[in-house]
Scaffold this active site. Structure first.
Site, mmCIF file in Angstrom:
data_model
loop_
_atom_site.group_PDB
_atom_site.id
_atom_site.type_symbol
_atom_site.label_atom_id
_atom_site.label_comp_id
_atom_site.label_asym_id
_atom_site.label_seq_id
_atom_site.Cartn_x
_atom_site.Cartn_y
_atom_site.Cartn_z
ATOM 1 N N ASP A 42 0.838 -1.205 0.000
ATOM 2 C CA ASP A 42 0.000 0.000 0.000
ATOM 3 C C ASP A 42 0.875 1.259 0.000
ATOM 4 O OD1 ASP A 42 0.877 -0.130 2.602
ATOM 5 O OD2 ASP A 42 -1.092 0.151 3.520
ATOM 6 N N SER A 43 2.201 1.062 -0.004
ATOM 7 C CA SER A 43 3.120 2.190 -0.221
ATOM 8 C C SER A 43 2.811 2.858 -1.553
ATOM 9 C CB SER A 43 4.574 1.703 -0.196
ATOM 10 O OG SER A 43 4.761 0.619 -1.079
ATOM 11 N N ASP A 81 -1.099 -6.175 0.103
ATOM 12 C CA ASP A 81 -1.406 -5.477 1.353
ATOM 13 C C ASP A 81 -2.906 -5.239 1.496
ATOM 14 O OD1 ASP A 81 0.634 -4.854 3.131
ATOM 15 O OD2 ASP A 81 1.333 -3.137 1.966
ATOM 16 N N LYS A 110 -1.116 -9.336 3.313
ATOM 17 C CA LYS A 110 -0.335 -8.856 4.461
ATOM 18 C C LYS A 110 -1.176 -7.829 5.207
ATOM 19 C CE LYS A 110 3.393 -5.896 3.913
ATOM 20 N NZ LYS A 110 2.987 -4.665 4.644
ATOM 21 N N GLU A 112 -1.059 -5.166 8.923
ATOM 22 C CA GLU A 112 -0.174 -4.573 9.923
ATOM 23 C C GLU A 112 -0.692 -4.781 11.341
ATOM 24 O OE1 GLU A 112 0.431 -0.417 9.006
ATOM 25 O OE2 GLU A 112 1.179 -0.856 7.005
ATOM 26 N N GLU A 176 9.590 -3.718 10.111
ATOM 27 C CA GLU A 176 9.905 -2.419 9.500
ATOM 28 C C GLU A 176 10.578 -1.506 10.535
ATOM 29 O OE1 GLU A 176 6.913 -0.661 7.013
ATOM 30 O OE2 GLU A 176 7.918 1.278 7.003
HETATM 31 O O1 KIV Z 1 3.619 -1.041 1.560
HETATM 32 C C1 KIV Z 1 4.758 -1.519 1.425
HETATM 33 O O2 KIV Z 1 5.421 -1.376 0.386
HETATM 34 C C2 KIV Z 1 5.282 -2.297 2.539
HETATM 35 C C3 KIV Z 1 6.742 -2.641 2.528
HETATM 36 C C4 KIV Z 1 7.569 -1.444 2.694
HETATM 37 C C5 KIV Z 1 7.079 -3.694 3.502
HETATM 38 O O3 KIV Z 1 4.578 -2.629 3.431
#
Ligand code: KIV
Length: 257
Positions: A42-43, A81, A110, A112, A176
């Site tokens: 989600d970056s 994510d 994934k 958090e 992280e």
């Molecule tokens: O959103 C993302 O790209 C991430 C990574 C930096 C682990 O969660």
């Protein structure tokens, strides 16, 4: 998919896990052969959409980018994510995780957090959804992006959360910005692989945001290492194109019908 998960788990204490992010087919197909895991992170909210945080990323955005990535991933394990506010309850998480998986055909998701999301992760795993955990700095809820593990309370909590995530059955854990000696301790204690970003060489693998790696995103963070300067290459190509267009060197007969 199960084979890929087992492969990732089997790498613990044997060889390092290589993970990069991708947000589209073209990037995914280039990096696929070098990666064990490709993460649709989600970056993308901050990297592609200039959002001030990942909080504004929606489920639909993740699904559309993941559909594109899926077309480029042949070999790696593909993880997506779950964005902010899509897993507040077990019911919501299950509904949304199922939606992500059915629409994108990804291998795993994934999310958090530690103690707070353990029951949610348990529900997902009970429903045969493969989950990657994420501890340390949690961008979806973070108020500060300083590294974690500075004091005893932080260290205890992250260690406890790592064990909880392992117990409920995540297949790996992203750490992280976790202080080196703590990342080392977690990696030694938990039996599933840890994948670090700013969490030292002691983790079982490393992840970076591809746009940071290739110099397309100008983030200045200690944990980023720039391996190439794509900005320069795009700039040169655009400049050459511009020159050819204004001097009518392009298109030639070869590029015309
Ligand atoms: O959103 C993302 O790209 C991430 C990574 C930096 C682990 O969660």
């Amino acid at each position: 998919m199960q084979k890929k998960i087992s492969f990732i788990k089997s790498k613990k204490n044997k060889s390092k896990i290589v993970c990069l992010t991708a947000y589209s087919k073209n990037t995914a197909s280039i990096i696929d052969k070098h990666c064990d895991v490709i993460l649709v992170g989600d970056s993308l909210g901050s990297v592609l959409y200039n959002f001030s945080s990942t909080k504004k990323v929606t489920l639909d955005m993740m699904i559309e980018h993941s559909k594109s990535v899926r077309m480029g991933v042949k070999k790696s394990l593909m993880v997506v994510d779950m964005p902010h506010n899509t897993y507040r309850t077990s019911k919501e998480a299950l509904e949304n995780a199922k939606k992500i998986i059915s629409k994108t055909k990804c291998d795993a998701i994934k999310l958090e957090g530690g103690k707070k999301v353990v029951q949610i992760i348990k529900t997902l795993i009970k429903n045969k959804i493969q989950v990657m955990g994420h501890l340390g700095v949690l961008p979806q809820s973070a108020t500060s992006f300083k590294f974690k593990g500075k004091n005893i309370v932080e260290r205890k909590n992250i260690l406890r959360d790592s064990k909880l995530l392992e117990e409920v059955g995540v297949f790996s854990i992203v750490l992280e910005c976790v202080e080196s000696s703590l990342a080392k301790e977690i990696t030694k204690i938990v039996r599933v692989p840890t994948i670090g970003i700013g969490a030292s060489v002691h983790c079982d693998g490393q992840v970076l945001v591809t746009d940071d790696l290739i110099g397309l995103n100008k983030i200045k963070a200690r944990f980023v290492k720039r391996y190439s300067n794509i900005e320069k290459q795009i700039n040169n190509a655009a400049l050459k194109f511009k020159k050819d267009v204004v001097t009518t060197k392009f298109p030639t007969k070869k590029h015309s019908y």
